[in-house]
Design an enzyme around this catalytic site. Structure first.
Site, PDB file in Angstrom:
ATOM      1  N   HIS A   1     -54.649 -30.024  17.157  1.00 29.75           N
ATOM      2  CA  HIS A   1     -55.155 -31.071  18.042  1.00 29.75           C
ATOM      3  C   HIS A   1     -54.299 -31.224  19.289  1.00 29.75           C
ATOM      4  CE1 HIS A   1     -57.697 -31.947  14.560  1.00 29.75           C
ATOM      5  NE2 HIS A   1     -58.554 -32.263  15.504  1.00 29.75           N
TER       6      HIS A   1
ATOM      7  N   CYS B   1     -69.498 -27.677  17.926  1.00 27.61           N
ATOM      8  CA  CYS B   1     -68.603 -28.491  18.760  1.00 27.61           C
ATOM      9  C   CYS B   1     -67.143 -28.098  18.578  1.00 27.61           C
ATOM     10  CB  CYS B   1     -68.801 -29.984  18.495  1.00 27.61           C
ATOM     11  SG  CYS B   1     -68.363 -30.458  16.821  1.00 27.61           S
TER      12      CYS B   1
ATOM     13  N   GLU C   1     -68.160 -28.589   8.499  1.00 26.31           N
ATOM     14  CA  GLU C   1     -66.850 -28.002   8.773  1.00 26.31           C
ATOM     15  C   GLU C   1     -66.078 -27.673   7.502  1.00 26.31           C
ATOM     16  OE1 GLU C   1     -64.691 -30.642  11.379  1.00 26.31           O
ATOM     17  OE2 GLU C   1     -65.235 -32.412  10.240  1.00 26.31           O
TER      18      GLU C   1
ATOM     19  N   ASP D   1     -62.342 -26.431  11.940  1.00 23.13           N
ATOM     20  CA  ASP D   1     -62.061 -26.665  10.524  1.00 23.13           C
ATOM     21  C   ASP D   1     -62.786 -25.668   9.635  1.00 23.13           C
ATOM     22  OD1 ASP D   1     -60.159 -28.729  10.404  1.00 23.13           O
ATOM     23  OD2 ASP D   1     -61.669 -30.126  11.130  1.00 23.13           O
TER      24      ASP D   1
HETATM   25  C1  PEP Z   1     -63.774 -28.900  14.465  1.00 21.78           C
HETATM   26  O1  PEP Z   1     -63.210 -28.989  13.378  1.00 21.78           O
HETATM   27  O2  PEP Z   1     -64.222 -27.827  14.915  1.00 21.78           O
HETATM   28  C2  PEP Z   1     -63.936 -30.091  15.325  1.00 21.78           C
HETATM   29  C3  PEP Z   1     -64.676 -30.042  16.412  1.00 21.78           C
HETATM   30  O3  PEP Z   1     -63.263 -31.223  15.000  1.00 21.78           O
HETATM   31  P1  PEP Z   1     -61.688 -31.388  15.175  1.00 21.78           P
HETATM   32  O4  PEP Z   1     -61.199 -30.237  16.021  1.00 21.78           O
HETATM   33  O5  PEP Z   1     -61.437 -32.691  15.815  1.00 21.78           O
HETATM   34  O6  PEP Z   1     -61.194 -31.314  13.774  1.00 21.78           O
HETATM   35 MG    MG Z   2     -62.866 -30.935  12.510  1.00 24.78          MG
END
Ligand code: PEP
Ligand code: MG
Length: 584
Positions: free
Chosen positions: A200, A516, A445, A469
């Site tokens: 993140h 996403c 995910e 994920d």
């Molecule tokens: C993902 O896991 O691809 C996602 C978009 O959520 P995050 O990156 O916030 O876990």
């Molecule tokens: Mg995620």
């Protein structure tokens, strides 16, 4: 001596500047340049903070009970002496006046220098004094923060180039919420020892459009404060003490990149469709409500992922209440002018701890397999209900939608919907407006969810694949761990099969499906995702036009015909050939 360090490129661009080594303590403060002419006022703030701490220590000393252990008084005396030593304030005052650093930044810079000097001392008694100095400095920083939320006022902030010399942060690690503190700061690049491509921290760095290289392992030990650096966010290289020739080359590349970015802007108003007229929708991923402004400017047709936890993560005490959350969600909805906004419910745990510097508010797991996202929300139903009510209330003002992260079990889905219904009833009883038909979506995910997709298709209005994920859990790789970063592979046949299946099943059932995760914003993977039938992409806005450029050139009909060969290839060489045909 010139040398190069290698890491994982996570945010493209080239930065040239001087290294600023940042410790944990320093991360807790804001870093910005004060406006010319305001140096004296800033220096005065520092002196006031010293005064305030002096008074606090005096009061503590006088208020000590008679039977207090003697060490207590001695300890306060030592702190009083450190504070009284003019040397502690001298250099920060100079840094404020000569470099226009804000007071807290200047003090932490001096603190770091002092701590480094102490680390070389053998004498255990003197070594211990380093802790005293740190504690005194931290008291002063606390006093500064209390003066006026560290007095971070946008009018006081200067743009990076205005210092004359750009600065690049070098740290062992930066937590995602710390990264956000740098959003309006004077830094032009980031280098960290730890981290992976889809950690993140990396995602936030990308969202700030600042070049960053993570996972450089020993960067914070090998780079010295003040070293000249070239940071290549494309190649993942950090050149320390570059010579004039190298600097010249990188400056040319920098100029070229700026020109290309300008050219890309021309695509802003072009219709997003492939060469063979397949319409594609590009959504934005945002971390903070104000990111929506840029998303709209760059032509996003909605917010595909609002990582709402960034509203929560920077808080030491209480989580934002319903009203506060409602106002933030409503702000995004308003900024998006009627376009859909997928508010992903709080996803803390793993690499996103709740509460600055630790889990002060409530316990979340730090393991990616632990108490994270919806798992955590379901163990904190009151917090979850508060968030759901806030989203529901925002839905009265536009297309706010609820998106649930990390679902895998039918009973989690049941419980989620039960709480959504309860939140609706609570608002109903209060007589507050909301959209009773608010759309609810699920993130796919966890591989288990992908493998039982009909369960999700039957119950949700829309789906969104979180590839970050999905890859982490399918390949059993902690996405924040640089030691296994080389195994993080979006092109692994297992991932391609999962993606192909999810997209195909959702399309057949007529349920909107998006990606996403970071894959959606990687222009080198756009053709692949189009070939797999994806029509909804959600990415950080800085990637929108790059992906759009690929879409405009692509012919989906031709690309789709090449997919079977890719999915039949299991040996690396066969797969590479098949992918080359597809993605070239
Ligand atoms: C993902 O896991 O691809 C996602 C978009 O959520 P995050 O990156 O916030 O876990
Ligand atoms: Mg995620």
């Amino acid at each position: 001596m010139t040398f190069a360090l290698h890491g994982i490129p996570v945010s493209k661009g080239i930065a040239i500047g001087k290294a600023v080594l940042i410790s944990r303590a320093a991360l807790e403060v804001s870093h910005y340049l004060v406006e010319p002419g305001k140096e004296d006022a800033e220096a005065q703030k520092l002196l006031d903070a010293f005064d305030q701490v002096r008074q606090e220590l005096n009061q503590l000393r006088q208020g000590l009970p008679k039977d207090a252990p003697q060490e207590m008084a001695a300890f306060l005396d030592v702190h009083g002496m450190i504070l009284a030593d003019p040397a502690l304030a001298e250099k920060p005052m100079m840094l404020i006046r000569s470099q226009r650093m804000n007071a807290a930044w200047a003090l932490t810079t001096e603190l770091n220098d002092l701590l480094e000097q102490f680390s070389e001392i053998e004498d255990p008694y003197l070594k211990e004094r380093a802790n005293d100095i740190r504690q005194v400095a931290e008291r002063v920083i606390k006093a500064l923060n209390a003066q006026k939320k560290d007095s971070l006022d946008s009018a006081d902030i200067m743009s990076p180039g205005e210092l004359g010399v750009d600065s690049i942060i070098v740290a062992h690690d930066i937590a995602p919420h710390d990264m956000l503190r740098f959003k309006e700061s004077a830094f032009t690049g980031f280098v960290t020892d730890l981290g992976g491509k889809t950690s993140h921290t990396a995602i936030v760095a990308r969202s700030m459009e600042i070049p960053a290289v993570v996972g450089v392992r020993h960067a914070s030990e090998m780079i010295r404060h003040g070293d000249w650096l070239v940071l290549d966010g494309e190649q993942g290289v950090v050149v320390v003490a570059p010579d004039e020739k190298l600097l010249e080359e990188y400056r040319k590349l920098q100029t070229q990149a700026i020109k290309e970015a300008r050219k890309l802007q021309q695509l802003k108003h072009a219709k997003t469709e492939t060469a063979d007229r397949v319409e594609i929708e590009l959504f934005a991923n945002i971390e903070l409500p104000e990111d929506a402004v840029q998303a709209v400017k760059l032509g996003a047709v909605g917010v595909g992922l609002f990582r709402s936890e960034f509203l929560f993560m920077d808080r030491k005490q209480a989580l934002p209440d319903e009203e506060h959350q409602f106002l933030e969600y409503r702000r995004v909805v308003d900024l998006m002018h009627g376009l859909p906004v997928n508010i992903r419910t709080i996803d803390v745990g793993a690499d996103k701890a709740l509460g600055a510097g630790g889990n002060d508010v409530s316990q979340t797991g730090t393991s990616p397999l632990g108490l994270r996202a919806i798992r955590w929300s379901l163990t904190e139903p009151e917090i979850f209900l508060t968030q759901l009510r806030a989203i529901l209330r925002a839905s009265a003002y536009g297309q706010a939608r609820i998106m649930i992260p990390m679902l895998a079990h039918a009973k989690e889905i049941d419980e989620t919907f039960r709480l959504i219904e309860k939140a609706k009833q609570q608002l109903h009883q209060r007589g507050q407006a909301f959209n009773p038909n608010i759309q609810v979506g699920a993130m796919i995910e966890i591989p288990a969810a992908a493998l039982v997709l009909p369960l999700f298709i039957n119950r949700f209005d829309f789906l969104s694949i979180g590839t970050n994920d999905l890859i982490q859990y399918t390949l059993a790789i902690d996405r924040a761990d640089h030691a296994v970063a080389h195994l993080y592979d979006p092109l692994h046949p297992a991932i391609l099969h999962l993606l192909a299946n999810i997209i195909e099943q959702a399309k057949r059932a007529n349920v909107p499906i998006a990606v996403c995760g970071e894959m959606a914003g990687d222009p080198s993977l756009t053709r692949l995702l189009l070939a797999l039938g994806l029509t909804d992409f959600s990415m950080h806005f800085s990637q929108l036009l790059l992906v759009k450029r690929e879409i405009l050139k692509a012919n989906v009909g031709l690309l789709k015909a090449r997919v079977p060969r890719v999915l039949k290839a299991y040996e690396p060489e066969d797969q590479a050939k098949a992918l080359e045909r597809l993605m070239a």
